[in-house]
Design a protein around this motif. Structure first.
Motif, PDB file in Angstrom:
ATOM      1  N   ARG A 161      -6.860  -1.646  -1.980  1.00 14.66           N
ATOM      2  CA  ARG A 161      -6.617  -3.035  -2.365  1.00 14.66           C
ATOM      3  C   ARG A 161      -5.125  -3.286  -2.516  1.00 14.66           C
ATOM      4  N   GLY A 162      -4.629  -4.360  -1.895  1.00 13.59           N
ATOM      5  CA  GLY A 162      -3.209  -4.702  -1.969  1.00 13.59           C
ATOM      6  C   GLY A 162      -2.966  -5.888  -2.871  1.00 13.59           C
ATOM      7  N   GLY A 163      -2.183  -6.844  -2.382  1.00 15.61           N
ATOM      8  CA  GLY A 163      -1.831  -8.000  -3.194  1.00 15.61           C
ATOM      9  C   GLY A 163      -0.754  -7.666  -4.203  1.00 15.61           C
ATOM     10  N   PRO A 164      -0.370  -8.628  -5.058  1.00 17.76           N
ATOM     11  CA  PRO A 164       0.678  -8.370  -6.047  1.00 17.76           C
ATOM     12  C   PRO A 164       0.277  -7.225  -6.973  1.00 17.76           C
ATOM     13  N   PRO A 165       1.156  -6.258  -7.215  1.00 20.56           N
ATOM     14  CA  PRO A 165       0.809  -5.130  -8.084  1.00 20.56           C
ATOM     15  C   PRO A 165       0.795  -5.547  -9.551  1.00 20.56           C
ATOM     16  N   ASN A 166       0.102  -4.792 -10.361  1.00 22.72           N
ATOM     17  CA  ASN A 166       0.170  -4.986 -11.798  1.00 22.72           C
ATOM     18  C   ASN A 166       1.443  -4.286 -12.275  1.00 22.72           C
ATOM     19  N   ALA A 167       2.516  -5.080 -12.418  1.00 24.53           N
ATOM     20  CA  ALA A 167       3.828  -4.500 -12.709  1.00 24.53           C
ATOM     21  C   ALA A 167       3.843  -3.768 -14.043  1.00 24.53           C
ATOM     22  N   ARG A 168       3.051  -4.231 -15.003  1.00 21.70           N
ATOM     23  CA  ARG A 168       3.053  -3.584 -16.320  1.00 21.70           C
ATOM     24  C   ARG A 168       2.503  -2.154 -16.237  1.00 21.70           C
ATOM     25  N   ILE A 169       1.428  -1.974 -15.471  1.00 24.73           N
ATOM     26  CA  ILE A 169       0.874  -0.627 -15.322  1.00 24.73           C
ATOM     27  C   ILE A 169       1.853   0.256 -14.562  1.00 24.73           C
ATOM     28  N   ALA A 170       2.437  -0.260 -13.465  1.00 26.67           N
ATOM     29  CA  ALA A 170       3.400   0.522 -12.684  1.00 26.67           C
ATOM     30  C   ALA A 170       4.590   0.921 -13.552  1.00 26.67           C
ATOM     31  N   SER A 177      -3.901  -8.221   1.486  1.00 28.05           N
ATOM     32  CA  SER A 177      -4.751  -7.986   0.322  1.00 28.05           C
ATOM     33  C   SER A 177      -5.612  -6.736   0.415  1.00 28.05           C
ATOM     34  N   ALA A 178      -5.765  -6.158   1.611  1.00 24.25           N
ATOM     35  CA  ALA A 178      -6.620  -4.971   1.741  1.00 24.25           C
ATOM     36  C   ALA A 178      -6.268  -4.203   3.007  1.00 24.25           C
ATOM     37  N   LEU A 179      -6.443  -2.896   2.931  1.00 29.63           N
ATOM     38  CA  LEU A 179      -6.317  -2.013   4.094  1.00 29.63           C
ATOM     39  C   LEU A 179      -7.607  -1.206   4.151  1.00 29.63           C
ATOM     40  N   GLN A 180      -8.393  -1.427   5.195  1.00 32.82           N
ATOM     41  CA  GLN A 180      -9.679  -0.748   5.322  1.00 32.82           C
ATOM     42  C   GLN A 180      -9.643   0.187   6.523  1.00 32.82           C
ATOM     43  N   VAL A 181     -10.071   1.442   6.299  1.00 32.76           N
ATOM     44  CA  VAL A 181     -10.093   2.460   7.347  1.00 32.76           C
ATOM     45  C   VAL A 181     -11.535   2.927   7.508  1.00 32.76           C
ATOM     46  N   VAL A 235     -11.707   5.303  15.293  1.00 31.85           N
ATOM     47  CA  VAL A 235     -11.374   4.952  13.915  1.00 31.85           C
ATOM     48  C   VAL A 235     -10.811   3.533  13.933  1.00 31.85           C
ATOM     49  N   HIS A 236     -11.276   2.681  13.009  1.00 31.37           N
ATOM     50  CA  HIS A 236     -10.799   1.299  12.935  1.00 31.37           C
ATOM     51  C   HIS A 236      -9.962   1.119  11.672  1.00 31.37           C
ATOM     52  N   VAL A 237      -8.783   0.499  11.811  1.00 30.77           N
ATOM     53  CA  VAL A 237      -7.935   0.156  10.669  1.00 30.77           C
ATOM     54  C   VAL A 237      -7.787  -1.358  10.643  1.00 30.77           C
ATOM     55  N   PHE A 297       0.863  -1.175   0.000  1.00 33.45           N
ATOM     56  CA  PHE A 297       0.000   0.000   0.000  1.00 33.45           C
ATOM     57  C   PHE A 297       0.904   1.231   0.000  1.00 33.45           C
ATOM     58  N   PRO A 298       0.821   2.110  -1.010  1.00 32.42           N
ATOM     59  CA  PRO A 298       1.692   3.294  -1.055  1.00 32.42           C
ATOM     60  C   PRO A 298       1.535   4.123   0.209  1.00 32.42           C
ATOM     61  N   LEU A 299       2.664   4.545   0.787  1.00 37.34           N
ATOM     62  CA  LEU A 299       2.633   5.284   2.047  1.00 37.34           C
ATOM     63  C   LEU A 299       1.797   6.554   1.929  1.00 37.34           C
ATOM     64  N   VAL A 300       1.883   7.252   0.787  1.00 36.00           N
ATOM     65  CA  VAL A 300       1.103   8.479   0.601  1.00 36.00           C
ATOM     66  C   VAL A 300      -0.391   8.175   0.712  1.00 36.00           C
ATOM     67  N   ALA A 301      -0.833   7.087   0.090  1.00 33.01           N
ATOM     68  CA  ALA A 301      -2.248   6.729   0.139  1.00 33.01           C
ATOM     69  C   ALA A 301      -2.667   6.327   1.547  1.00 33.01           C
ATOM     70  N   VAL A 302      -1.800   5.595   2.251  1.00 31.72           N
ATOM     71  CA  VAL A 302      -2.106   5.180   3.628  1.00 31.72           C
ATOM     72  C   VAL A 302      -2.208   6.404   4.537  1.00 31.72           C
TER      73      VAL A 302
END
Length: 577
Positions: free
Chosen positions: A400-409, A319-323, A312-314, A288-293
C-alpha cells in the motif's frame, strides 16, 4: 498425542453460541458429521485426510455440525476410534497413518483426527488427489500434482538440462551478471566477474555436464527461453488504480535483465516524501520502499511456477503496488506463517544464482525485511494472498502506498537500532496504534509466533532499551498481562494512535484563546499547540475557516507567512453583570 488447544477453544466458542464451526474452519481445521453408515463416514474422512496431508496438515473434528451453534451443533460420533484409523489407512494411497483421539466435549463424544503434512503426494483409493485451500478442498490439476510431487521429493525442476549450450547465453545478460558480482562487495565473487564465460556460468551452477545450460541458466541468461512463457514479466502503471494504463512494458528472458529493468521502471515513477525527525535529520520516504519492492518482485520471479507458462504481473499506481505470480506459495508456507516458516525455494538452483548475484536476500530474511521496511516507512504491512484454489492458482503480494504516516516513520527512526531492525517490535507498534492494549494472544497471529515466544517479545519491549511498552496495573501479575504503549510513545505518535481523538471543543477553545491574546495564529503555532504535523495543522485551520471562526488576515495565501484572525463567527467573551 494431546488434542490441539486451539480445537478445544473452538469447541467452547461453538457451544457458547459465539461462532459456528463453518466460521472457524480454515487451512488446518475442519468439522464433520457422520454419514449414513460407517463405510461412508470413513470414505468422507479419508478424503478430508488426503486434503490436509497434501497441504500443511490439520485436524478434523468428527461429530460437530458446521452450520449450527450452541448445544445443537454437537451431534456426536459413534464410529469406533480404531476402526476409523484403520479405514483411513486402507482407503488412502500411499496408506496414511493418522492419530485419532476420543474426547468428550459438552456432553458429546467426538473424534479428533490429526493429519500430519505428508512426505508424499496422497490420493484416495479411487485416485482422487485433493488439497486443502483455506477452508475448502479442491482437486489438484496435473500441473499441481507434479508441482507438489517435486516439492515433496526435493526435485529441482530448474536444475534439469535445457538442451541449450553455454554459447546461447546473451552477451548483455552476461555483462550485467559481471557487474552484479562486482557490486556484491565479496572478493571471491568480484574475481569471478573476470572469469571466461564458461567458467563464470559453471561457477554459478548453471550448467549440466559442463557445456549445457540448466533450465535456471536458460531462464536467467538466454533470450526466448523455451521452458517459460514468452513474456516472463508484465508491468503496467496507472495514475489511479481504476484508470487507464499510461505505461506498459513486457519482458521475456533473460530474467536477470527483466528484473533489473522492472525495478528501474517502478522507482522512476515513485514519489519521495521528506520527513523531519526530532534529531534534525530528514528521512526520504518513497511511495514504496525499494527493499520491499525488490523482495516482492524477486519472490514472484523466483518462486512463481514458470512451468505454468504464465507471466508475473506488476500493477503499479501511487496508492498500491500489486505483484501477482503463477502458482501457490511453496508447500508448508502460508500467509499466516510466512514470516516465521523460513524460506523454501521452489527452484533452489534459480534462487541460489539470484542470491549469488545479490538480487535476493539470504534464506529467511527477505520477507521479514519486506514487512519491516513497510512499517519503517509509515505504511501498512504487505497483504499476501493465494487465490484460485480450484483453477489456476496465483500468489498476490500487495504493497500500500499513498502519503506515509509521518509520525510512525519519525518515531521508528528515533528508536534504538535493535528495535528499528526488529520486525516483531515494529508489528507490535503498528498493532498498538490501532488497539489500546493487547495480550500475547492478540499479538501471536500478527508476529506469527507461539504464545511463549510472543510473551518473551512483549516483555523485552517493556524492559529493553526502548521501554516501548508497559503492562497495565491491574494485569501485571498475570501470566499474560495486557500491554499498552508508554506515555512518551503516545505523546510522540500523537494522531497516529487512532484511539487518541482530539475533542473539537477543546481545539476550538485553545485556538480562540490564542487569537484573543495574540490577535492572530498560523500553521506553525497550531503545530506547537497540538503537537501535529504541517498537514494536520492545515486541516485544523481549514475547518475553523470553513466554520467562519477564523479568517485569513494576511495578504499571503500560501506558505509560513499566512496568518489567521477573528472570523465572522468568532466567539466573543460575554460580560458579567
Amino acid at each position: 498425542m494431546p488434542v490441539d488447544p486451539r480445537v478445544l477453544d473452538a469447541l467452547d466458542a461453538i457451544h457458547a453460541g459465539r461462532r459456528s464451526g463453518a466460521s472457524l474452519e480454515d487451512e488446518t481445521l475442519d468439522f464433520k458429521t457422520e454419514k449414513g453408515n460407517d463405510k461412508e463416514t470413513a470414505q468422507d474422512l479419508a478424503e478430508a485426510a488426503v486434503c490436509f496431508a497434501n497441504a500443511s496438515g490439520g485436524t478434523i473434528v468428527l461429530g460437530v455440525r458446521d452450520r449450527a451453534t450452541g448445544p445443537d451443533a454437537f451431534a456426536g460420533a459413534t464410529i469406533g476410534r480404531d476402526l476409523l484409523r484403520s479405514k483411513v489407512h486402507e482407503l488412502t494411497e500411499p496408506a496414511m497413518v493418522v492419530d485419532v483421539q476420543e474426547l468428550t466435549a459438552h456432553g458429546s463424544r467426538l473424534l479428533a483426527v490429526t493429519v500430519p503434512a505428508g512426505l508424499d503426494v496422497y490420493a484416495t483409493r479411487k485416485g482422487l488427489v485433493l488439497r486443502r485451500w483455506n477452508d475448502q478442498c479442491f482437486p489438484l490439476s496435473p500441473t499441481g500434482v507434479s508441482r507438489l510431487d517435486d516439492e515433496r521429493r526435493g526435485t529441482d525442476w530448474s536444475a534439469g538440462g535445457s538442451g541449450r549450450p553455454v554459447q546461447d547465453a546473451d552477451p548483455d545478460a552476461l555483462h550485467r551478471v559481471r557487474q552484479l558480482l562486482r557490486q556484491t562487495g565479496d572478493e571471491t565473487r568480484a574475481r569471478l566477474a573476470s572469469a571466461p564465460d564458461q567458467d563464470l556460468v559453471t561457477a554459478l551452477r548453471l550448467t549440466v555436464d559442463g557445456d549445457e545450460l540448466t533450465r535456471a541458466g536458460e531462464i536467467l541468461l538466454c533470450r526466448n527461453a523455451g521452458v517459460t512463457a514468452s513474456d516472463v514479466l508484465v508491468y503496467q502503471y496507472r495514475p489511479t488504480p481504476g484508470g487507464e494504463a499510461t505505461a506498459s512494458r513486457r519482458w521475456g528472458t533473460p530474467l536477470v535483465t527483466a528484473f533489473a529493468e522492472a525495478l528501474e521502471a517502478i522507482t522512476a515513477r515513485s514519489e519521495i516524501t521528506p520527513v523531519n525527525t526530532g534529531r534534525g535529520q530528514v528521512i526520504q520516504i518513497a511511495d514504496f520502499p525499494l527493499v520491499a519492492v525488490r523482495e516482492a518482485v524477486a519472490n514472484a520471479l523466483l518462486h512463481g511456477d514458470h512451468r505454468e507458462r504464465r507471466p508475473v504481473h506488476v500493477e503499479h499506481s501511487p496508492s498500491a503496488l500489486q505483484v501477482r505470480s503463477p502458482g501457490p506459495l511453496v508447500t508448508g508456507i502460508t500467509p499466516a506463517n510466512i514470516l516465521t516458516a523460513g524460506s523454501k525455494a521452489r527452484f533452489p538452483s534459480l534462487a541460489g544464482s539470484f542470491r549469488q548475484l545479490g538480487l535476493a536476500e539470504e534464506l529467511g530474511q527477505g520477507v521479514d525485511r519486506m514487512y519491516r521496511e513497510m512499517v519503517r516507512s509509515g505504511r501498512q504491512t504487505p497483504d499476501v494472498a493465494v487465490n484460485g484454489g480450484g483453477g489456476d492458482p496465483e500468489t498476490t503480494v500487495t504493497l500500500r502506498g499513498g502519503p506515509p504516516n509521518a509520525r510512525i516513520a519519525r518515531f521508528v527512526s528515533e528508536l534504538p537500532d535493535a528495535e528499528q531492525n526488529d520486525t516483531d517490535a515494529l508489528l507490535i507498534l503498528l498493532l498498538l496504534c490501532e488497539k489500546r492494549s493487547v495480550t500475547a494472544r492478540d499479538v501471536a497471529p500478527v508476529v506469527q509466533r507461539d504464545l511463549t515466544a510472543t510473551e518473551d517479545v512483549l516483555r523485552r519491549l517493556v524492559n529493553g532499551p526502548a521501554e516501548l511498552l508497559e503492562a497495565t496495573a491491574g494485569t501485571r501479575a498475570r501470566r499474560h498481562p495486557n500491554y499498552r504503549l508508554r506515555g512518551h510513545a503516545l505523546s510522540v505518535l500523537g494522531a497516529a494512535v487512532k484511539y487518541h481523538r482530539r475533542n473539537p471543543d477543546d481545539t476550538d477553545g485553545k485556538v480562540v484563546d490564542h487569537v484573543r491574546e495574540y490577535e492572530s495564529i498560523n500553521n506553525a503555532t497550531i503545530q506547537r499547540i497540538f503537537d501535529v504535523d504541517v498537514y494536520q495543522a492545515r486541516n485544523i485551520l481549514q475547518d475553523l475557516v470553513g466554520r467562519e471562526i477564523l479568517t485569513r488576515t494576511s495578504s499571503q495565501s500560501r506558505g509560513r507567512a499566512v496568518k489567521y484572525g477573528r472570523g465572522a463567527k468568532f466567539p466573543e467573551k460575554t460580560r458579567r453583570r
